[in-house]
Design a protein around this motif. Sequence first.
Motif, short mmCIF file in Angstrom:
data_model
loop_
_atom_site.label_atom_id
_atom_site.label_comp_id
_atom_site.label_asym_id
_atom_site.label_seq_id
_atom_site.Cartn_x
_atom_site.Cartn_y
_atom_site.Cartn_z
N GLY A 1 -5.89 10.05 -1.78
CA GLY A 1 -6.16 8.90 -2.54
C GLY A 1 -7.00 9.11 -3.69
O GLY A 1 -6.72 8.53 -4.70
N ILE B 1 0.82 -1.13 0.16
CA ILE B 1 0.05 -0.14 0.03
C ILE B 1 0.95 1.28 -0.01
O ILE B 1 0.63 2.07 -0.84
CB ILE B 1 -1.07 -0.13 1.22
CG1 ILE B 1 -2.06 -1.09 0.89
CG2 ILE B 1 -1.65 1.37 1.37
CD1 ILE B 1 -2.91 -1.46 2.28
N PHE C 1 1.06 4.20 -2.71
CA PHE C 1 0.69 5.83 -2.46
C PHE C 1 2.01 6.47 -2.87
O PHE C 1 1.74 7.57 -3.46
CB PHE C 1 0.34 5.69 -1.03
CG PHE C 1 -0.92 5.67 -0.86
CD1 PHE C 1 -1.58 6.82 -0.77
CD2 PHE C 1 -1.87 4.67 -0.64
CE1 PHE C 1 -3.01 6.89 -0.68
CE2 PHE C 1 -3.09 4.55 -0.48
CZ PHE C 1 -3.95 5.78 -0.25
N GLN C 2 3.22 5.96 -2.98
CA GLN C 2 4.59 6.75 -3.16
C GLN C 2 4.25 7.10 -4.72
O GLN C 2 4.62 8.10 -5.04
CB GLN C 2 5.67 6.03 -2.91
CG GLN C 2 6.27 6.01 -1.75
CD GLN C 2 7.52 5.27 -1.62
OE1 GLN C 2 7.87 4.36 -2.04
NE2 GLN C 2 8.61 5.78 -0.92
N ILE D 1 -5.90 11.88 4.03
CA ILE D 1 -5.55 10.55 3.12
C ILE D 1 -6.56 10.37 2.25
O ILE D 1 -6.48 9.97 0.93
CB ILE D 1 -5.36 9.31 4.10
CG1 ILE D 1 -4.24 9.54 5.27
CG2 ILE D 1 -5.11 8.08 3.27
CD1 ILE D 1 -3.93 8.35 6.08
N LYS E 1 -4.44 10.29 -6.32
CA LYS E 1 -3.62 9.21 -6.72
C LYS E 1 -4.51 8.19 -7.26
O LYS E 1 -4.08 7.68 -8.55
CB LYS E 1 -3.20 8.52 -5.34
CG LYS E 1 -2.37 9.24 -4.47
CD LYS E 1 -1.02 9.45 -5.05
CE LYS E 1 -0.08 10.00 -3.90
NZ LYS E 1 1.51 10.08 -4.78
N THR F 1 -5.66 -0.04 -7.98
CA THR F 1 -6.04 1.54 -7.74
C THR F 1 -7.50 1.31 -6.72
O THR F 1 -7.58 2.35 -6.19
CB THR F 1 -6.71 1.73 -9.02
OG1 THR F 1 -7.99 0.97 -9.46
CG2 THR F 1 -5.70 1.84 -10.25
N THR G 1 1.94 6.42 -8.27
CA THR G 1 0.60 5.71 -8.94
C THR G 1 1.08 4.77 -10.13
O THR G 1 0.28 4.17 -10.53
CB THR G 1 -0.40 7.14 -9.16
OG1 THR G 1 0.40 8.00 -10.06
CG2 THR G 1 -0.73 7.67 -8.03
N TYR H 1 -6.59 3.16 -3.17
CA TYR H 1 -6.57 4.49 -2.83
C TYR H 1 -8.08 4.91 -2.28
O TYR H 1 -8.20 5.97 -1.67
CB TYR H 1 -6.32 5.43 -4.29
CG TYR H 1 -5.21 4.91 -4.79
CD1 TYR H 1 -3.78 5.20 -4.02
CD2 TYR H 1 -5.00 4.55 -6.20
CE1 TYR H 1 -2.62 4.84 -4.75
CE2 TYR H 1 -3.83 4.48 -6.68
CZ TYR H 1 -2.79 4.29 -6.02
OH TYR H 1 -1.46 4.37 -6.65
N THR I 1 -8.19 2.28 1.34
CA THR I 1 -7.44 2.53 2.51
C THR I 1 -7.66 3.48 3.48
O THR I 1 -7.90 3.53 4.85
CB THR I 1 -6.00 2.91 1.98
OG1 THR I 1 -5.46 1.76 1.41
CG2 THR I 1 -4.93 3.11 3.33
#
Length: 240
Positions: free
Chosen positions: A198, A27, A31-32, A194, A201, A137, A34, A140, A143
Motif C-alpha cells: 500500500g 479497492i 490496487f491493480q 499489504i 502504491k 489514494t 495506481t 492504500y 485498507t
Amino acid sequence: MFEKLIDSFEKLCLQIIIEILLVPVTIFKLFQDTRRCYDLSVHEMEKEETERFRDYLSPIKLSVYTSVIVSVLLMDYSGEHSFISKIKGLSMVEKALFIFLMNNFTAVIFSVILLWYKKEKVNTVAFRTLLFSFIYTTVYTSTPFFILILSAMFLGQTVNVQSYLDHLSKLADSGAYESRDYIFFIVFVVFVVIGVIGLIKLFRALHHILKENFRYHPYVVWIFTLLFFLIQIYYAGGFI
C-alpha cells in the motif's frame, strides 16, 4: 401510495447492496493500477452526471461507506487506550461524519494546493477531479488497517489491536496458544505485506497525480511527491 413507497424502498435497498458490493471491487481495481486514482476520476468527470461511476464506487461514497462501517464497529467495541476513546461519547452518525472529514482532510488540502498552482476556481471540474483522485489514494493506507482491525475484532472481540497484541505477548510466556491466535499471526503477516504494498502504491499514485498536474522539472515533481507522501503517511499514522 403504499406500493410506490415499497417500490422506492426496494430500489434504495438494491442500490445500497450494489454499492456495498462495489467497495471491494473498487479497492481491488485501485490496487491493480495506481494510475486509476487519477485516470478514473478524469474519465468519469468527462461523462454526464447521471452516467458517472456506474462500474466503480465514487470516492465520496467509498469514503462514506468506510466511515459508516467503522463507526458501527466503534459503537459496540470501544478501546480505552486508542484514538477510539476520544470519540467514544459521540453517536454513530457523529462518529461517521467525524471519521469522514478527518480521513479526507489531506485530500482537500492537496487539491487546494494544486488548484492554487493551476489558478483554477474551487467550483470547477478540475477541483472535483483532483479531490476525487486524492480521496482514492487514502485506500492504500486505510485498507491494511481496516483488515487488521476487523480481524482483531472477530478473533479477539475488540478493535483495540494493541490490547490484543498484549494478550498474545502474555500467552507467549505460558505457551498456551489457541487456534485463533495462530490465525491472528497469519493475519498480522498479511497486514504487514499489504501495508508495504500500500505504501508503494500510495507513492506511485501521488506521483502520477502530480506528474499530470504539476508542470515542472521531473526532479521537482519527485520532491513534491515525497513531501505529499510523508504528509499523508504522518497524518494517517496519527489518525489510526
